[in-house]
Structures are given as C-alpha cells and as structure tokens.
Design a protein around this motif. Structure first.
Motif, PDB file in Angstrom:
ATOM      1  N   VAL A  15       0.848  -1.194   0.000  1.00  0.00           N
ATOM      2  CA  VAL A  15       0.000   0.000   0.000  1.00  0.00           C
ATOM      3  C   VAL A  15       0.878   1.237   0.000  1.00  0.00           C
ATOM      4  CG1 VAL A  15      -1.796   1.231   1.261  1.00  0.00           C
ATOM      5  CG2 VAL A  15      -1.775  -1.266   1.274  1.00  0.00           C
ATOM      6  N   ARG A  16       0.556   2.166  -0.886  1.00  0.00           N
ATOM      7  CA  ARG A  16       1.331   3.404  -1.026  1.00  0.00           C
ATOM      8  C   ARG A  16       0.400   4.610  -0.961  1.00  0.00           C
ATOM      9  NH1 ARG A  16       5.117   0.523  -0.337  1.00  0.00           N
ATOM     10  NH2 ARG A  16       6.559  -0.281  -1.861  1.00  0.00           N
ATOM     11  N   PRO A  17       0.911   5.758  -0.495  1.00  0.00           N
ATOM     12  CA  PRO A  17       0.102   6.977  -0.562  1.00  0.00           C
ATOM     13  C   PRO A  17      -0.360   7.228  -1.999  1.00  0.00           C
ATOM     14  CG  PRO A  17       2.004   7.330   0.828  1.00  0.00           C
ATOM     15  CD  PRO A  17       2.190   5.979   0.165  1.00  0.00           C
ATOM     16  N   GLY A  18      -1.620   7.616  -2.128  1.00  0.00           N
ATOM     17  CA  GLY A  18      -2.199   7.845  -3.439  1.00  0.00           C
ATOM     18  C   GLY A  18      -3.006   6.668  -3.963  1.00  0.00           C
ATOM     19  N   ASP A  19      -2.855   5.499  -3.349  1.00  0.00           N
ATOM     20  CA  ASP A  19      -3.619   4.319  -3.774  1.00  0.00           C
ATOM     21  C   ASP A  19      -5.096   4.474  -3.420  1.00  0.00           C
ATOM     22  OD1 ASP A  19      -1.270   3.103  -4.566  1.00  0.00           O
ATOM     23  OD2 ASP A  19      -1.265   1.583  -2.973  1.00  0.00           O
ATOM     24  N   PRO A  20      -5.988   4.171  -4.344  1.00  0.00           N
ATOM     25  CA  PRO A  20      -7.405   4.088  -3.981  1.00  0.00           C
ATOM     26  C   PRO A  20      -7.616   2.783  -3.206  1.00  0.00           C
ATOM     27  CG  PRO A  20      -7.120   3.595  -6.307  1.00  0.00           C
ATOM     28  CD  PRO A  20      -5.771   3.960  -5.772  1.00  0.00           C
ATOM     29  N   VAL A  35      -5.364   6.564   0.057  1.00  0.00           N
ATOM     30  CA  VAL A  35      -4.382   6.458   1.133  1.00  0.00           C
ATOM     31  C   VAL A  35      -3.546   7.735   1.167  1.00  0.00           C
ATOM     32  CG1 VAL A  35      -2.360   5.183   1.956  1.00  0.00           C
ATOM     33  CG2 VAL A  35      -4.273   3.953   0.890  1.00  0.00           C
ATOM     34  N   SER A  36      -3.427   8.341   2.360  1.00  0.00           N
ATOM     35  CA  SER A  36      -2.576   9.515   2.488  1.00  0.00           C
ATOM     36  C   SER A  36      -1.253   9.174   3.174  1.00  0.00           C
ATOM     37  CB  SER A  36      -3.296  10.648   3.231  1.00  0.00           C
ATOM     38  OG  SER A  36      -3.764  10.216   4.478  1.00  0.00           O
ATOM     39  N   VAL A  47      -6.621   7.220   5.566  1.00  0.00           N
ATOM     40  CA  VAL A  47      -7.374   7.234   4.315  1.00  0.00           C
ATOM     41  C   VAL A  47      -8.197   8.512   4.271  1.00  0.00           C
ATOM     42  CG1 VAL A  47      -9.194   6.072   3.002  1.00  0.00           C
ATOM     43  CG2 VAL A  47      -7.530   4.718   4.277  1.00  0.00           C
ATOM     44  N   ARG A  48      -8.104   9.240   3.157  1.00  0.00           N
ATOM     45  CA  ARG A  48      -8.981  10.398   2.958  1.00  0.00           C
ATOM     46  C   ARG A  48     -10.221   9.879   2.248  1.00  0.00           C
ATOM     47  NH1 ARG A  48      -8.642  15.468   4.007  1.00  0.00           N
ATOM     48  NH2 ARG A  48      -6.411  15.304   4.368  1.00  0.00           N
ATOM     49  N   ARG A  66      -8.491  -3.705   0.408  1.00  0.00           N
ATOM     50  CA  ARG A  66      -8.216  -4.058  -0.983  1.00  0.00           C
ATOM     51  C   ARG A  66      -8.124  -2.785  -1.794  1.00  0.00           C
ATOM     52  NH1 ARG A  66     -13.702  -7.135  -2.861  1.00  0.00           N
ATOM     53  NH2 ARG A  66     -15.094  -5.359  -2.723  1.00  0.00           N
ATOM     54  N   HIS A  67      -7.292  -2.852  -2.838  1.00  0.00           N
ATOM     55  CA  HIS A  67      -7.196  -1.737  -3.757  1.00  0.00           C
ATOM     56  C   HIS A  67      -8.505  -1.613  -4.511  1.00  0.00           C
ATOM     57  CE1 HIS A  67      -2.778  -2.329  -3.205  1.00  0.00           C
ATOM     58  NE2 HIS A  67      -2.870  -1.023  -3.121  1.00  0.00           N
ATOM     59  N   ALA A  68      -8.927  -0.407  -4.738  1.00  0.00           N
ATOM     60  CA  ALA A  68     -10.159  -0.152  -5.477  1.00  0.00           C
ATOM     61  C   ALA A  68      -9.797   0.482  -6.808  1.00  0.00           C
ATOM     62  CB  ALA A  68     -11.062   0.786  -4.682  1.00  0.00           C
ATOM     63  N   SER A  69     -10.635   0.279  -7.795  1.00  0.00           N
ATOM     64  CA  SER A  69     -10.395   0.933  -9.077  1.00  0.00           C
ATOM     65  C   SER A  69     -10.649   2.423  -8.918  1.00  0.00           C
ATOM     66  CB  SER A  69     -11.306   0.349 -10.154  1.00  0.00           C
ATOM     67  OG  SER A  69     -12.642   0.712  -9.898  1.00  0.00           O
ATOM     68  N   ALA A  70      -9.971   3.229  -9.685  1.00  0.00           N
ATOM     69  CA  ALA A  70     -10.157   4.675  -9.614  1.00  0.00           C
ATOM     70  C   ALA A  70     -11.591   5.051  -9.939  1.00  0.00           C
ATOM     71  CB  ALA A  70      -9.179   5.375 -10.546  1.00  0.00           C
TER      72      ALA A  70
END
Length: 74
Positions: A15-20, A35-36, A47-48, A66-70
């Motif tokens: 997980v990285r900042p900017g990931d949905p 993710v901030s 998470v914002r 889980r990662h979400a699609s943009a």
C-alpha cells in the motif's frame, strides 16, 4: 461483461500513498478513499474518504483492505 474481484491485501508494504483503497469490516464497506499515509510498523494507515474528504485513521487489525479501481472510488 465480466467482474474482476480485487484480492485482499495481507501486507501493508503493498500500500502506497495515493492508492485508492477500500476498508472492510466483516461483510461491510467501512471506508473508501485514497491512502494519504501508511505506518506499516504500527499496522495503521490514513485514508482520505472519497465521500466526505475527511481523513480517517484505520487500524488494519480487524479490517480487510483491498485496492479499489479509480472509477469505483470517484
């Protein structure tokens, strides 16, 4: 039309900042946003939320991520 299910994240190193991201508790979606910050050594991330714009501190204990699609988080 096929639906792709995103696998659960078991390691905060993915997980990285900017990931949905989506945060689930049991069978319910609790938070969806971007993710901030990640503190993997503490087992937490910030998470914002997409819906409110508010930051949320999320402990990974007791949650599934889980990662979400943009498109899904927009």
């Amino acid at each position: 039309m096929t639906t792709t299910i995103t696998p659960w994240i078991h390691d905060l190193a993915r997980v990285r900042p900017g990931d949905p991201i989506e945060v689930w508790d049991q069978q319910h979606l609790r938070h969806a946003g971007t993710v901030s910050q990640v503190a993997s050594h503490l087992g937490v991330l910030w998470v914002r939320e997409t819906s409110t714009g508010l930051p949320k501190l999320v402990p990974t204990e007791g949650h599934r991520l889980r990662h979400a699609s943009a498109a899904h988080t927009a």
